[in-house]
Design a protein around this motif. Structure first.
Motif, PDB file in Angstrom:
ATOM      1  N   PRO A 164       0.802  -1.231   0.000  1.00 38.08           N
ATOM      2  CA  PRO A 164       0.000   0.000   0.000  1.00 38.08           C
ATOM      3  C   PRO A 164       0.833   1.280   0.000  1.00 38.08           C
ATOM      4  N   GLU A 165       1.975   1.300   0.697  1.00 39.15           N
ATOM      5  CA  GLU A 165       2.792   2.514   0.734  1.00 39.15           C
ATOM      6  C   GLU A 165       3.324   2.864  -0.648  1.00 39.15           C
ATOM      7  N   THR A 166       3.745   1.859  -1.396  1.00 38.68           N
ATOM      8  CA  THR A 166       4.220   2.115  -2.760  1.00 38.68           C
ATOM      9  C   THR A 166       3.087   2.628  -3.639  1.00 38.68           C
ATOM     10  N   LEU A 167       1.909   2.062  -3.487  1.00 39.68           N
ATOM     11  CA  LEU A 167       0.757   2.519  -4.265  1.00 39.68           C
ATOM     12  C   LEU A 167       0.392   3.956  -3.899  1.00 39.68           C
ATOM     13  N   ARG A 168       0.557   4.316  -2.628  1.00 39.19           N
ATOM     14  CA  ARG A 168       0.211   5.669  -2.175  1.00 39.19           C
ATOM     15  C   ARG A 168       1.199   6.703  -2.706  1.00 39.19           C
ATOM     16  N   SER A 169       2.478   6.362  -2.731  1.00 41.50           N
ATOM     17  CA  SER A 169       3.523   7.349  -3.014  1.00 41.50           C
ATOM     18  C   SER A 169       3.943   7.384  -4.481  1.00 41.50           C
ATOM     19  N   THR A 170       3.348   6.551  -5.318  1.00 41.66           N
ATOM     20  CA  THR A 170       3.668   6.533  -6.741  1.00 41.66           C
ATOM     21  C   THR A 170       2.378   6.569  -7.561  1.00 41.66           C
ATOM     22  N   ARG A 171       2.530   6.634  -8.853  1.00 37.37           N
ATOM     23  CA  ARG A 171       1.362   6.627  -9.745  1.00 37.37           C
ATOM     24  C   ARG A 171       0.861   5.224 -10.021  1.00 37.37           C
ATOM     25  N   PHE A 172       1.486   4.203  -9.435  1.00 35.43           N
ATOM     26  CA  PHE A 172       1.128   2.825  -9.760  1.00 35.43           C
ATOM     27  C   PHE A 172      -0.286   2.470  -9.344  1.00 35.43           C
ATOM     28  N   GLY A 173      -0.815   3.173  -8.361  1.00 34.03           N
ATOM     29  CA  GLY A 173      -2.174   2.895  -7.932  1.00 34.03           C
ATOM     30  C   GLY A 173      -3.212   3.210  -8.985  1.00 34.03           C
ATOM     31  N   SER A 174      -2.841   4.014  -9.987  1.00 33.75           N
ATOM     32  CA  SER A 174      -3.796   4.394 -11.030  1.00 33.75           C
ATOM     33  C   SER A 174      -3.540   3.676 -12.351  1.00 33.75           C
ATOM     34  N   LEU A 175      -2.572   2.746 -12.378  1.00 38.30           N
ATOM     35  CA  LEU A 175      -2.276   2.045 -13.624  1.00 38.30           C
ATOM     36  C   LEU A 175      -3.362   1.023 -13.950  1.00 38.30           C
ATOM     37  N   HIS A 176      -3.644   0.891 -15.248  1.00 34.97           N
ATOM     38  CA  HIS A 176      -4.620  -0.072 -15.731  1.00 34.97           C
ATOM     39  C   HIS A 176      -4.009  -0.883 -16.868  1.00 34.97           C
ATOM     40  N   GLU A 177      -4.630  -1.993 -17.178  1.00 37.65           N
ATOM     41  CA  GLU A 177      -4.157  -2.830 -18.270  1.00 37.65           C
ATOM     42  C   GLU A 177      -4.084  -2.010 -19.561  1.00 37.65           C
ATOM     43  N   GLY A 178      -2.958  -2.111 -20.244  1.00 38.11           N
ATOM     44  CA  GLY A 178      -2.749  -1.378 -21.487  1.00 38.11           C
ATOM     45  C   GLY A 178      -1.942  -0.106 -21.318  1.00 38.11           C
ATOM     46  N   ASN A 179      -1.874   0.438 -20.084  1.00 39.06           N
ATOM     47  CA  ASN A 179      -1.042   1.616 -19.844  1.00 39.06           C
ATOM     48  C   ASN A 179       0.428   1.289 -20.131  1.00 39.06           C
ATOM     49  N   ARG A 180       1.174   2.305 -20.568  1.00 40.16           N
ATOM     50  CA  ARG A 180       2.595   2.091 -20.849  1.00 40.16           C
ATOM     51  C   ARG A 180       3.452   2.771 -19.783  1.00 40.16           C
ATOM     52  N   VAL A 181       4.614   2.182 -19.534  1.00 37.23           N
ATOM     53  CA  VAL A 181       5.531   2.679 -18.520  1.00 37.23           C
ATOM     54  C   VAL A 181       6.945   2.677 -19.089  1.00 37.23           C
ATOM     55  N   ASN A 182       7.827   3.431 -18.425  1.00 42.31           N
ATOM     56  CA  ASN A 182       9.230   3.477 -18.805  1.00 42.31           C
ATOM     57  C   ASN A 182      10.016   2.441 -17.999  1.00 42.31           C
ATOM     58  N   ILE A 183      10.928   1.768 -18.672  1.00 42.01           N
ATOM     59  CA  ILE A 183      11.738   0.723 -18.039  1.00 42.01           C
ATOM     60  C   ILE A 183      13.220   1.102 -18.141  1.00 42.01           C
TER      61      ILE A 183
END
Length: 207
Positions: A164-183
């Protein structure tokens, strides 16, 4: 250099789209740009950008994103209001709570699945085939500038579990299937794999 510990979520305030260049203004977390200097480095969704203007009283900063960066990262897809992970460059003496990052994005990945077990979340990512040899089970990976541990390898990429802390402090809590991210691949892992390939050796467990 960056530590991979996201310091907050900023939101895109405005985007000026010019030929080969986007000028992006961010609404930053309170205090994030205190004492910032023009020319300072900030990781925005894992991509190292240079501060071109700052308004600390309004918690805002602006960045120029060049054509090369727009082509290899998700920054060219940003829209006004979008959330982004931000981290200021590490200073000598800072605690390295994640792993050292350069802020140079290797590739983009897409979210292939989102699962929500109780009190955490599993995100799986599909990675371009050229970069899959550098994915190591329990190894480091940077996703949108956040240092994460690969929990599982999948047929087309990897999965991570987020508390939960990672989800709170990053944008990952709003990611959905199909979204793109930088690696950003872990550079030590990349060096080892490339060295073994050059010597025509196969890492144990790679088959």
């Amino acid at each position: 250099m960056f530590t991979g510990i996201v310091q907050g979520i900023a939101r895109v305030n405005a985007i000026e789209r010019l030929a080969g260049l986007h000028r992006i203004r961010l609404d930053c977390p309170e205090g994030f740009i205190n004492n910032v200097e023009i020319g300072a480095s900030v990781a925005v969704n894992g991509a190292c950008l240079t501060v071109t203007s700052a308004w600390p009283a309004d918690h805002q900063a602006a960045f120029d994103v060049m054509m090369e960066t727009l082509g290899v990262t998700t920054l060219g897809e940003l829209q006004e209001g979008d959330p982004v992970n931000v981290e200021r460059a590490a200073r000598i003496g800072d605690e390295i709570g994640g792993h050292l990052l350069s802020g140079h994005v290797h590739c983009m990945a897409s979210v292939s699945s989102v699962e929500a077990p109780e009190n955490n979340r599993r995100l799986a990512f599909s990675v371009p085939s050229a970069w899959r040899p550098y994915l190591i089970n329990k190894g480091y990976i940077a996703v949108d500038g956040a240092s994460l541990t690969i929990a599982e390898l999948t047929d087309d990429g990897f999965a991570v579990y987020l508390i939960p802390e990672t989800l709170r402090s990053t944008r990952f809590g709003s990611l959905h299937e199909g979204n793109r991210v930088n690696i950003e691949i872990d550079h030590q892992t990349q060096t080892i794999i490339d060295t073994l390939a050059h010597l025509d050796l196969t890492p144990r467990g790679a088959d």
